[in-house]
Design an enzyme around this catalytic site. Structure first.
Site, PDB file in Angstrom:
ATOM      1  CD  GLU A  78     -22.327  39.189 -18.663  1.00 51.89           C
ATOM      2  OE1 GLU A  78     -22.177  39.872 -19.691  1.00 51.89           O
ATOM      3  OE2 GLU A  78     -21.470  38.397 -18.241  1.00 51.89           O
ATOM      4  CG  ASP A  79     -26.316  41.927 -16.798  1.00 51.80           C
ATOM      5  OD1 ASP A  79     -25.368  41.982 -17.585  1.00 51.80           O
ATOM      6  OD2 ASP A  79     -27.387  41.342 -17.051  1.00 51.80           O
TER       7      ASP A  79
END
Length: 708
Positions: A78-79
């Site tokens: 996700e990051d």
């Protein structure tokens, strides 16, 4: 640098799993730290402190290596620049699938609008059905975020706290992890109502000053009784968390000083037989509180929870709850469904009480299978996640598990939809009881059915299970649809005639497209059920005509088709209203009386066709001056009559007269005279009354003995 270094984390895992793959955990730790390098949390700490803390929380549940590694990597896709393929190459497909599952859950905004929320709940349960460990990581992620929530903006704190209270805390409880549920609730409570929480804590401090260490004293009392009975067991006591006390105060509507069972105690025994010996020792020393005993050992919860619960009047008359269970039962009570993956001494723990996650999910998802729309699905989810359970028996002795507050109707639908639909009565322990009776643990239920019986609208207020509600709604929709379509067709005809048009199938199909409905039949069904007004349908097709109908039509101009020297009067036997098909009948010395075309009095005049006059109502807006008598049967209870009058007023209708036609101990039958504008206005009033749960029956009152 992270507060927990890799060797500390490995040590936590090695405590319960000496055979852990230390090299793979080190690789995951180094990879996660590298991927998150340069990223920081709102508090200013390096971001990687968060994944490590989540992994540490999961070690408390003694989870397998794959879950611990997933925690370390759960934000990488996700990051960071990490990819699914890279995780497969480095850590295997099992870990990559878990990380991908957590990433998808992170992207769900579970606190959004209800329609979106319901769809996201479906995705959440789909993710759970693939691998429940995804939810375990997500719950640990939420727990750490709530523990460190103070660094967030105030509005973000409130949003996360509400989401935690509504979704994650009850989900943890439903999965059997009560310790996590309690902590999540209390952390959310700290954000949402800090003053309320502080008031509970202040009262606790004052109570301790007055009474001393109550927990320590009662713990010692219990230990003394067990020693006297020569039972080897561990005893633990605690005061309940502030949110738990707050909730009890609200549920029982009691102040803190009157709330007694704010202390909880656990007795952990060596074996199952000792559980019942402990129960006997406690009940022989202190008086049991009636209705507060539950045996979840003989009847476990679906998430594997087993324990004996009893509440007794302890030292100084204070009520205390005591939970009695074995060590293995306690492990399941702490870890819930997660106990399936727990390790001890390097191997997966063979706990006979740990529930199979696949079977648990099957029972959970079964309740959602029949939900036909978003509202129903959300209702099912919240009922399932918040419900406690009662255990009842069939006449053959089989156990049926139902949520707390369930009724014989819920029981009937849990057996089969056909049994529920045809239910006319029930026996509990051999005694006939009303269908709204709340079932209790250990009762034997027998359902009485009858051919031709159909679900009633009032049943929706009786049942509590999502399965029963869905089945009843489905049956009511099917039964009412034809009636609504027929009524809707008549309402459409009248409305279209008012503007000089015809309600053809093509016109209705065109209106459906304009209104965003699936078909012309759906338009009629919604007209008949009062979900849609006829004026809306006309306006959808002819906006200019719908808004230019001029002034109200007076009573003198209401009927068209009479000679100018004749005045029409409404027949009181059938009380026709604008919009209905009518016929004029001449009466010597009384002029012309207007009857509804279906008036029973017309049967006597079939051979006197010379007295019949072809008339119809004037198209346009009529004032509410046409009196109609409605026959209503209502439940005899406080406030019901007042609410019925309010419902009529809310439909912009005036009550001109009312009298009681029948009075009984449990119901009243009333004749209510109401001033109406037209047939659509009458339909709206009757639909509003029919929908009320305390209205048993309603129809239009017609009396051929009245003077025409």
């Amino acid at each position: 640098m992270p507060k927990i270094d890799v060797e500390d984390l490995i040590s936590l895992v090695r405590n319960y799993n000496p055979k852990t793959n230390e090299d793979l955990i080190r690789l995951a730790y180094d990879y996660g730290e590298r991927m998150h390098d340069g990223q920081f949390r709102q508090s200013g700490e390096p971001y990687f402190t968060h994944p490590v803390a989540v992994a540490a929380i999961l070690t408390e549940m003694r989870l397998d290596d794959a879950t611990i590694i997933t925690a370390l990597l759960h934000d990488t896709i996700e990051d960071t620049k990490s990819t699914y393929g890279e995780l497969v190459d480095l850590f295997g497909k099992d870990v990559a699938e878990l990380v991908d599952g957590v990433t998808k859950l992170t992207n769900l905004q579970l606190s959004s609008t209800e329609t979106k929320q319901a769809e996201n709940f479906r995705k959440l349960f789909m993710a759970m059905s693939k691998d429940l460990r995804v939810i375990l990581v997500k719950l640990a992620d939420r727990l750490h975020n709530m523990r460190t929530i103070k660094s967030m903006r105030a509005e973000k704190q409130a949003q996360k706290a509400r989401e935690t209270m509504d979704i994650y805390a009850p989900l943890a409880g439903r999965m059997g992890m009560q310790w996590m549920r309690e902590e999540l609730e209390d952390l959310a409570f700290r954000v949402l109502n800090p003053e309320g929480r502080n008031s509970i804590i202040r009262r606790f401090i004052n109570l301790q000053k007055e009474t001393g260490d109550v927990v320590g004293k009662i713990t010692q009392d219990i230990r003394h009784e067990l020693e006297e009975a020569e039972i080897d067991a561990d005893v633990f006591g605690r005061a309940k968390k502030p949110y738990g006390i707050w909730r009890k105060m609200r549920e029982k509507q009691q102040g803190f000083s009157r709330l007694s069972d704010i202390y909880g105690f656990r007795v952990i025994t060596k074996n199952e037989s000792d559980c019942y010996r402990v129960l006997g020792a406690i009940h022989s020393r202190w008086r049991a509180v009636p209705g507060r005993f539950k045996d979840y050992i003989s009847q476990p919860k679906t998430n594997g929870y087993r324990s004996i619960h009893t509440t007794v009047s302890g030292r100084d008359g204070k009520r205390v709850e005591v939970q009695i269970r074995t060590r293995q039962m306690h492990e399941v009570a702490e870890a819930g469904v997660a106990a399936h993956w727990s390790y001890r001494d390097g191997v997966r723990a063979e706990n006979p009480f740990a529930v199979d996650p696949a079977k648990w999910l099957a029972t959970l998802n079964e309740s959602f299978a029949n939900a036909e729309d978003h509202d129903e699905f959300l209702e099912h989810v919240k009922l399932e996640m918040y419900s406690d359970q009662v255990f009842c028996f069939t006449p053959k002795g089989d156990v049926i598990k139902l949520p707390k507050g369930a009724t014989p109707l819920d029981y009937a639908y849990s057996i089969h939809t056909r049994i529920g639909d045809s239910c006319v009565g029930a026996k509990v322990d051999g005694i006939r009881v009303p269908l709204w009776t709340r079932l209790k643990n250990g009762q034997s239920i027998e359902i009485i059915t009858a051919e031709g019986q159909r679900p009633q609208p009032t049943w929706l207020d009786i049942v509590v299970t999502g399965r029963a509600k869905a089945a009843i709604r489905r049956s009511l929709r099917e039964e009412d649809r034809e009636r609504f379509i027929k009524l809707g067709r008549e309402l459409a005809r009248v409305a279209f005639e008012h503007v000089g048009k015809k309600a053809t199938d093509k016109a209705l199909r065109t209106a459906a497209k304009t209104l965003g409905l699936s078909s012309g039949t759906e338009v009629l069904a919604r007209l008949g059920s009062a979900e849609l007004r006829a004026a809306q349908v006309v306006e959808a097709l002819y906006p200019d005509l719908a808004t230019s109908q001029g002034d109200e039509i007076t009573a003198e101009r209401a009927v068209v088709g009479l000679d100018s020297d004749k005045q029409a009067n409404r027949a009181q036997c059938c009380q026709p209203v604008p919009g209905e098909r009518i016929v004029g009948i001449t009466y010597p010395g009384r002029g012309v009386m207007v009857h509804a075309i279906d008036c029973p009095a017309l049967a006597e005049l079939e051979d006197e066709t010379d007295r019949w006059i072809d008339v119809h109502w004037h198209s346009g807006k009529h004032p509410a001056i046409y009196n109609v008598t409605v026959n209503v049967t209502i439940r005899n209870d406080a406030g019901v009559l007042g609410r019925i009058c309010t419902l009529i007023g809310e439909q912009k209708a005036n009550i001109s007269d009312m009298h009681f036609a029948d009075r009984k101990s449990d119901f009243f039958r009333l004749l209510i005279d109401i001033d109406m504008r037209d047939v659509e206005h009458l339909h709206m009033v009757m639909t509003a009354l029919e929908a009320d749960t305390d209205v048993a029956a309603i129809d239009r009152f017609r009396d051929v003995t009245r003077q025409p």
